[in-house]
Write an enzyme that holds these catalytic residues in place. Structure first.
Site, PDB file in Angstrom:
ATOM      1  CG  HIS A  34      63.862  12.354  46.608  1.00 35.36           C
ATOM      2  ND1 HIS A  34      64.415  12.991  47.542  1.00 35.36           N
ATOM      3  CD2 HIS A  34      62.554  12.747  46.380  1.00 35.36           C
ATOM      4  CE1 HIS A  34      63.490  13.783  48.123  1.00 35.36           C
ATOM      5  NE2 HIS A  34      62.460  13.506  47.482  1.00 35.36           N
TER       6      HIS A  34
ATOM      7  CG  HIS B 274      62.197   9.963  50.454  1.00 30.49           C
ATOM      8  ND1 HIS B 274      62.174  10.003  49.153  1.00 30.49           N
ATOM      9  CD2 HIS B 274      61.120  11.041  50.877  1.00 30.49           C
ATOM     10  CE1 HIS B 274      61.069  10.572  48.646  1.00 30.49           C
ATOM     11  NE2 HIS B 274      60.604  11.162  49.625  1.00 30.49           N
TER      12      HIS B 274
ATOM     13  CB  CYS C 248      47.385  21.495  49.074  1.00 33.50           C
ATOM     14  SG  CYS C 248      48.805  20.606  47.738  1.00 33.50           S
TER      15      CYS C 248
ATOM     16  CB  CYS D 299      50.581  19.669  51.463  1.00 35.71           C
ATOM     17  SG  CYS D 299      51.167  20.755  50.701  1.00 35.71           S
TER      18      CYS D 299
ATOM     19  CB  CYS E  15      49.778  24.275  46.663  1.00 35.83           C
ATOM     20  SG  CYS E  15      50.711  23.416  48.109  1.00 35.83           S
TER      21      CYS E  15
ATOM     22  CG  HIS F 142      52.630  20.467  46.169  1.00 39.67           C
ATOM     23  ND1 HIS F 142      52.234  20.233  47.299  1.00 39.67           N
ATOM     24  CD2 HIS F 142      53.721  19.049  46.035  1.00 39.67           C
ATOM     25  CE1 HIS F 142      53.023  19.164  47.978  1.00 39.67           C
ATOM     26  NE2 HIS F 142      53.632  18.696  47.278  1.00 39.67           N
TER      27      HIS F 142
ATOM     28  CE  LYS G 289      61.365  19.167  50.446  1.00 42.91           C
ATOM     29  NZ  LYS G 289      59.926  18.753  50.726  1.00 42.91           N
TER      30      LYS G 289
ATOM     31  CE  LYS H  64      57.970  11.735  40.800  1.00 46.14           C
ATOM     32  NZ  LYS H  64      56.533  12.207  40.620  1.00 46.14           N
TER      33      LYS H  64
HETATM   34  N1  MSP Z   1      54.218  10.720  54.794  1.00 43.94           N
HETATM   35  C1  MSP Z   1      54.578  12.089  55.481  1.00 43.94           C
HETATM   36  C2  MSP Z   1      55.234  11.814  56.630  1.00 43.94           C
HETATM   37  C3  MSP Z   1      54.242  11.073  57.751  1.00 43.94           C
HETATM   38  S1  MSP Z   1      55.348  10.881  58.992  1.00 43.94           S
HETATM   39  C4  MSP Z   1      54.085  10.286  60.121  1.00 43.94           C
HETATM   40  C5  MSP Z   1      55.518  12.590  54.511  1.00 43.94           C
HETATM   41  N2  MSP Z   1      56.173  11.740  53.572  1.00 43.94           N
HETATM   42  S2  MSP Z   1      57.212  12.079  52.263  1.00 43.94           S
HETATM   43  O1  MSP Z   1      57.393  11.142  51.541  1.00 43.94           O
HETATM   44  O2  MSP Z   1      56.831  13.580  51.684  1.00 43.94           O
HETATM   45  O3  MSP Z   1      58.840  12.292  53.257  1.00 43.94           O
HETATM   46  C6  MSP Z   1      58.930  13.478  53.891  1.00 43.94           C
HETATM   47  C7  MSP Z   1      60.130  13.309  54.479  1.00 43.94           C
HETATM   48  O4  MSP Z   1      61.141  12.823  53.674  1.00 43.94           O
HETATM   49  C8  MSP Z   1      60.754  14.614  55.325  1.00 43.94           C
HETATM   50  O5  MSP Z   1      60.218  15.076  56.575  1.00 43.94           O
HETATM   51  C9  MSP Z   1      62.045  14.218  55.218  1.00 43.94           C
HETATM   52  O6  MSP Z   1      62.310  13.819  56.466  1.00 43.94           O
HETATM   53  C10 MSP Z   1      62.492  13.551  53.975  1.00 43.94           C
HETATM   54  N3  MSP Z   1      62.656  14.427  53.006  1.00 43.94           N
HETATM   55  C11 MSP Z   1      62.063  14.544  51.756  1.00 43.94           C
HETATM   56  N4  MSP Z   1      62.554  15.418  50.593  1.00 43.94           N
HETATM   57  C12 MSP Z   1      63.876  15.842  51.627  1.00 43.94           C
HETATM   58  C13 MSP Z   1      64.830  16.855  51.298  1.00 43.94           C
HETATM   59  N5  MSP Z   1      64.981  17.455  50.178  1.00 43.94           N
HETATM   60  N6  MSP Z   1      65.995  17.062  52.308  1.00 43.94           N
HETATM   61  C14 MSP Z   1      65.627  16.383  53.398  1.00 43.94           C
HETATM   62  N7  MSP Z   1      64.931  15.520  53.531  1.00 43.94           N
HETATM   63  C15 MSP Z   1      63.968  15.245  52.772  1.00 43.94           C
HETATM   64  O7  MSP Z   1      55.883  13.866  54.215  1.00 43.94           O
END
Ligand code: MSP
Length: 427
Positions: free
Chosen positions: A17, A20, A125, A128, A143, A146, A295, A298
């Site tokens: 999304h 990311h 969790c 997480c 959690c 979540h 925030k 998903k």
């Molecule tokens: N897989 C772990 C990260 C491992 S790094 C060694 C993870 N993945 S995640 O798919 O949940 O992505 C997390 C990252 O996506 C966040 O740290 C951030 O960089 C980005 N974001 C996810 N949602 C976000 C927002 N709503 N706003 C900004 N960044 C966001 O955690």
């Protein structure tokens, strides 16, 4: 000089999304800027494919973890392409080359005496992939992120002696105030450390989907250790005939969202110290993209599809919007209506007008050739000064301020051009 920048690697339990895309775009802005400065840049992004977040999502969809990982990794790869990311490599943690490198590093941690056998008992969790203390839970067993009900777990596994790094981490923070930015995140990480560090589970006994523990093949590594190591392992095999570690390690900056602060600013440097590897130069933490102050995620179901925004406004408009609209390091609300408003006001009116006036006048009054200009002294100073300021902002990873500095000059230039009516410029 070399410059190594990374994004978090994204879980393949769901599709990408805008949140990311935000991390990837920010890292790309930095990577492109450094390349323009002539640095030797390596920019890494990729996918985190192991652990319960992926295994459980696969189970819920009735597919194998590998099938889900393959399908969604492709979507994240497509996202990097669609946002015009110039990453030099895309790592997938299910790659056997990553597995082998993770096993090597963690075997070293074991051999150096930082691993012991124990029993974990407490809350976990699976979404997480994180252990929770009683104080963190809401309603006694949910959690806080979540909101799902958690079960208490009891499991024999191997522990990493995080507590052995309490003093070394405090020393690292004292010696290197720039290690974590912005300041508020540095403070947060340091106070977590000063609160006292407990050892953490390094392996999972129940899970099969992960990197096998070399000294006990009945277990896999806890996904976070396997995931963090991507930043290091990628350099060992990203190029077929070359190990890039000596050129690019330690990383110059890991860009991350604030949700994964503890892992990157506490676990990660401790793990590297345990393995005898240098710690990264900097971890820079950006904020969340919010929708109506919540925030974007998903789990909350309030996501914006980056592909849709790109189809509607184009990729450059999206990239511009994300850097301009949210102060880098802070949280900020975003919406498609706001994308449209900035598109009209800033890109079309300000920048578009400046560009079309300049091109129009050059072709009408100067035969389409850019003349040797007598630069207005004020503007000349502005431009020289701008180069310095942008550089300084990007060194401090203040991407939004860097862009704002450019905008200040664009506005003045626009005014300048507007004030000089075309007839005054006649040949
Ligand atoms: N897989 C772990 C990260 C491992 S790094 C060694 C993870 N993945 S995640 O798919 O949940 O992505 C997390 C990252 O996506 C966040 O740290 C951030 O960089 C980005 N974001 C996810 N949602 C976000 C927002 N709503 N706003 C900004 N960044 C966001 O955690």
């Amino acid at each position: 000089m070399s410059f190594y920048v990374t994004t978090p690697i994204y879980y393949v339990n769901a599709e990408p999304h805008l949140g990311h895309a935000y991390s990837t775009i920010a890292a790309d802005v930095l990577a492109r800027h450094m390349r323009q400065r002539g640095e030797d840049v390596f920019f890494l992004t990729g996918t985190d494919e192991h652990g319960e977040p992926v295994a459980q999502a696969a189970e819920a969809q009735g597919v194998s973890p590998r099938e889900l990982a393959d399908r969604n990794a492709q979507r994240f790869l497509d996202m990097a392409g669609r946002v015009n990311a110039t990453n030099d490599f895309f790592i997938r943690t299910s790659d056997p080359r990553h597995h082998a490198a993770v096993q090597r590093v963690l075997q070293t941690v074991y051999d150096r005496g930082y691993v012991y056998e124990g029993t974990y008992e407490g809350w976990y969790c699976p979404r997480c992939a994180d252990f929770k203390t009683d104080a963190e839970l809401i309603d006694g067993n949910r959690c806080p992120i979540h909101l799902i009900e958690l079960e208490r777990e009891k499991e024999d596994n191997y522990f990493f002696k995080l507590s052995a790094f309490q003093e070394k981490l405090e020393q690292l923070y004292a010696d290197r105030p720039e290690f974590v930015g912005p300041q508020v995140r540095y403070n947060e990480a340091l106070s977590f450390i000063k609160g006292g560090l407990n050892d953490v589970s390094l392996t999972r006994a129940r899970l099969r989907w992960g990197v096998t523990v070399p000294w006990d093949e009945s277990q896999v590594f806890y996904v976070w250790f396997d995931a963090l190591l991507n930043y290091y392992t990628a350099l060992t095999y990203a190029r077929a005939d070359e190990d890039l570690t000596a050129t690019f390690w330690p990383a110059d900056v890991h860009l991350i969202g604030k949700d994964i602060l503890k892992f990157h600013t506490v676990f990660w440097p401790a793990l590297l110290m345990a393995a005898g590897i240098e710690v990264p130069k900097r971890v820079f933490v950006h904020g969340f993209l919010l929708i109506d102050d919540k925030k974007m995620s998903k789990s909350l179901g309030n996501v914006i599809d980056p592909f849709m925004v790109i189809d509607l406004y184009g990729v450059d408009a999206l990239r511009y919007y994300l850097v301009a609209a949210v102060g880098f390091g802070q949280d900020g609300n975003v919406s498609t209506a706001d994308v449209e408003a900035r598109y009209d006001a800033e890109l079309a009116n300000q920048y578009g007008n400046l560009a079309s006036r300049t091109f129009g006048m050059t072709s009408r009054y100067r035969d389409g050739v850019v003349p040797d200009a007598r630069i207005d002294p004020q503007l000349g100073t502005d431009l020289v000064d701008l180069a310095e300021r942008v550089r300084a902002h990007f060194d401090a990873i203040e991407l939004t301020q860097g862009l704002a500095a450019v905008w200040g000059v664009v506005r003045r230039l626009n005014q300048y051009v507007q004030d000089r009516a075309p007839w005054k410029l006649a040949k």
